[in-house]
Motif scaffolding. Sequence first.
Motif, PDB file in Angstrom:
ATOM      1  N   LEU A  23       0.878  -1.171   0.000  1.00 56.99           N
ATOM      2  CA  LEU A  23       0.000   0.000   0.000  1.00 56.99           C
ATOM      3  C   LEU A  23       0.913   1.218   0.000  1.00 56.99           C
ATOM      4  O   LEU A  23       1.775   1.353   0.863  1.00 56.99           O
ATOM      5  CB  LEU A  23      -0.889  -0.006   1.253  1.00 56.99           C
ATOM      6  CG  LEU A  23      -1.922   1.115   1.380  1.00 56.99           C
ATOM      7  CD1 LEU A  23      -2.970   0.999   0.282  1.00 56.99           C
ATOM      8  CD2 LEU A  23      -2.600   1.048   2.754  1.00 56.99           C
ATOM      9  N   ALA A  29      -0.749   5.439   6.297  1.00 56.05           N
ATOM     10  CA  ALA A  29       0.626   4.943   6.304  1.00 56.05           C
ATOM     11  C   ALA A  29       0.781   3.962   5.154  1.00 56.05           C
ATOM     12  O   ALA A  29      -0.206   3.477   4.597  1.00 56.05           O
ATOM     13  CB  ALA A  29       0.932   4.268   7.642  1.00 56.05           C
ATOM     14  N   ALA A  30       2.029   3.706   4.788  1.00 49.62           N
ATOM     15  CA  ALA A  30       2.308   2.729   3.730  1.00 49.62           C
ATOM     16  C   ALA A  30       2.496   1.355   4.365  1.00 49.62           C
ATOM     17  O   ALA A  30       2.829   1.246   5.545  1.00 49.62           O
ATOM     18  CB  ALA A  30       3.566   3.128   2.992  1.00 49.62           C
ATOM     19  N   ILE A  31       2.283   0.308   3.566  1.00 47.27           N
ATOM     20  CA  ILE A  31       2.499  -1.060   4.042  1.00 47.27           C
ATOM     21  C   ILE A  31       3.494  -1.749   3.101  1.00 47.27           C
ATOM     22  O   ILE A  31       3.308  -1.734   1.888  1.00 47.27           O
ATOM     23  CB  ILE A  31       1.188  -1.867   4.062  1.00 47.27           C
ATOM     24  CG1 ILE A  31       0.116  -1.125   4.859  1.00 47.27           C
ATOM     25  CG2 ILE A  31       1.416  -3.260   4.642  1.00 47.27           C
ATOM     26  CD1 ILE A  31      -1.239  -1.815   4.836  1.00 47.27           C
ATOM     27  N   CYS A  32       4.557  -2.303   3.670  1.00 43.82           N
ATOM     28  CA  CYS A  32       5.602  -2.959   2.872  1.00 43.82           C
ATOM     29  C   CYS A  32       5.943  -4.314   3.475  1.00 43.82           C
ATOM     30  O   CYS A  32       5.799  -4.525   4.679  1.00 43.82           O
ATOM     31  CB  CYS A  32       6.880  -2.121   2.851  1.00 43.82           C
ATOM     32  SG  CYS A  32       6.667  -0.478   2.164  1.00 43.82           S
ATOM     33  N   THR A  85      10.506   8.020   1.775  1.00 46.59           N
ATOM     34  CA  THR A  85       9.428   8.950   2.085  1.00 46.59           C
ATOM     35  C   THR A  85       9.988  10.366   1.951  1.00 46.59           C
ATOM     36  O   THR A  85      11.189  10.578   2.099  1.00 46.59           O
ATOM     37  CB  THR A  85       8.884   8.776   3.514  1.00 46.59           C
ATOM     38  OG1 THR A  85       9.969   8.892   4.432  1.00 46.59           O
ATOM     39  CG2 THR A  85       8.219   7.423   3.689  1.00 46.59           C
ATOM     40  N   LEU A  86       9.102  11.305   1.673  1.00 46.99           N
ATOM     41  CA  LEU A  86       9.510  12.690   1.429  1.00 46.99           C
ATOM     42  C   LEU A  86       8.687  13.631   2.298  1.00 46.99           C
ATOM     43  O   LEU A  86       7.459  13.637   2.204  1.00 46.99           O
ATOM     44  CB  LEU A  86       9.276  13.035  -0.046  1.00 46.99           C
ATOM     45  CG  LEU A  86       9.328  14.516  -0.426  1.00 46.99           C
ATOM     46  CD1 LEU A  86      10.738  15.067  -0.280  1.00 46.99           C
ATOM     47  CD2 LEU A  86       8.809  14.731  -1.847  1.00 46.99           C
ATOM     48  N   ILE A 117       6.941   5.847  -0.982  1.00 45.56           N
ATOM     49  CA  ILE A 117       5.824   5.169  -0.314  1.00 45.56           C
ATOM     50  C   ILE A 117       5.015   6.098   0.591  1.00 45.56           C
ATOM     51  O   ILE A 117       3.948   5.711   1.063  1.00 45.56           O
ATOM     52  CB  ILE A 117       6.301   3.946   0.507  1.00 45.56           C
ATOM     53  CG1 ILE A 117       7.276   4.382   1.624  1.00 45.56           C
ATOM     54  CG2 ILE A 117       6.930   2.900  -0.388  1.00 45.56           C
ATOM     55  CD1 ILE A 117       7.507   3.305   2.663  1.00 45.56           C
TER      56      ILE A 117
END
Lengths: 311, 311
Positions: A23, A29-32, A85-86, A117
């Motif tokens: 995601l 949030a992102a999922i890795c 991430t930025l 992400i």
Amino acid sequence: MSEFDLISRYFSTKFPQRSDVDLSIGDDAAICTVPPNMQLVTAIDTLVADVHFPLTTKPEDIGYKALAVNLSDIAAMGATPVWMTLALTCPEFNEIWLQRFSDGLLELARLNQVSLIGGDTTRGPLTITIQITGLVPLNTALKRNGANPGDSIYVTGTLGDAGLGLQVAKQQVVLSTLAKKYTLSRLNRPTPRLQIGQKLLKIATSAIDISDGLVADLGHILNFSNVGASLQIDNLPLSDELLESVPYETAIELALTAGDDYELCFTTPESEVLFIDSCTYIGKIEPDLGLRCVTKTSDIFIPKANGYQHF
Amino acid sequence: MSEFDLISRYFSTKFPQRSDVDLSIGDDAAICTVPPNMQLVTAIDTLVADVHFPLTTKPEDIGYKALAVNLSDIAAMGATPVWMTLALTCPEFNEIWLQRFSDGLLELARLNQVSLIGGDTTRGPLTITIQITGLVPLNTALKRNGANPGDSIYVTGTLGDAGLGLQVAKQQVVLSTLAKKYTLSRLNRPTPRLQIGQKLLKIATSAIDISDGLVADLGHILNFSNVGASLQIDNLPLSDELLESVPYETAIELALTAGDDYELCFTTPESEVLFIDSCTYIGKIEPDLGLRCVTKTSDIFIPKANGYQHF
């Protein structure tokens, strides 16, 4: 334009998509997923306008460098970058600036297959923070603390170019057209030595990237490893452009203390690492603490500065 | 004081140490190990002085909130926070300020056993970026896109308090001593709903944290899930302190649009979630797109604002 439109227009859709990102941008949030037998390597670096780059720096170069300095940390660990991430703080919504900034960022992200992400865009004085995550096989990452007496010290590329480039950007010196172009490119678009870092995983006993200057950064290896070193000043790799532009002593000073080079400095018991391109032998690790800079004639050379001070 | 002294004095040694952190602050990057069958959840948020908090905010509260807003994103995914990085840009080296800032940050990090694994300290206008990583069992994380028609909509805690707290902080309103203390605390020290988020993993079809206001954030759930909703305005959970301080209509406006509450909004097919403390039923997901705010007498209520705009 809302934050959400902004992120999707300039950032979320154009970056490399990786299959280990389950995601990406758009949720809280992102999922890795991390592959088995790999460790995460994480670095974070901030660039502040007028502190880390002159206000005249092109937006493309700011975007490129903000990622490059982080990738350089990943390179120094021997890891492979995967996700970033930025956090972008900028004073106004300027479509042209954002387009150019993201062009530079994207160029380097694509070159290294790094996914974006997540991020946060906020209003305020121009500040760019990137956090990058890399992967490395379990218990193989390069650290600062493994140098042993007798190890050879190497650096990649050439040193001092970015230091001169900063003087060019600040209009403190006037160089030939070629030297100006070259040193500015070394300042604004440093090359993270990712492939070399990965090749060093089974070879190097310690590694660091040169962001604050060789004396300061090699100093960290020495402190963390509880050893000393002698540095062969006349071996320092200097570019033709640097040598043609300033006196030899100035070139050496820049190489030792100016920083912003983002080359790797590493130690290895191997006497020959010539199979790795563009590495130069510059000295030996010794049991006696401290860093001794010596010339061919064994004169002691004392640099005037110690490297970039953050405060 | 060098960056290295600064980091070690205020940050590196005092934070919770976790066994899954193999290398923490001090090298080019941190090294961490992810347990099998877990996914990484990553969020990043920036606070800019005078944009996200008034300049008069206490350093302890800035440190606390900078972590809280990130933990709130992790809560909204149902994850457990594990590691954080801190990019701190500040205009000067002020030992008292740094001590107080790190005290606030540390308090919340300890409460949640979050390790500080890396950071960057830079000189510039006060800006704090925290990236936080959490863990969640494979394929269980809560997302924004799973709400279905018929699902009930719930929120945690009370809404609108932080919005009023911001008016207090900006000296735009005068409240009773108790209401002032309470609303300022809700503004400066929001409670990330981590335990509730984790309990929702098997229950909720979607979740989000309320940072930009309920209308805006529930709107994201509706957009991502391709559904609509009707919201029972009179059900919105409002604190006694809010209700005693402003007219009812103002309280509702603050609850719907002011943001900064960091409560969770989630949807679930369960008709009863009373076994989860402090959750209030506020409406239903419907097939028709759009958000309809209705009162007990079925009047349509149209909020004046849409939520916090980042640009």
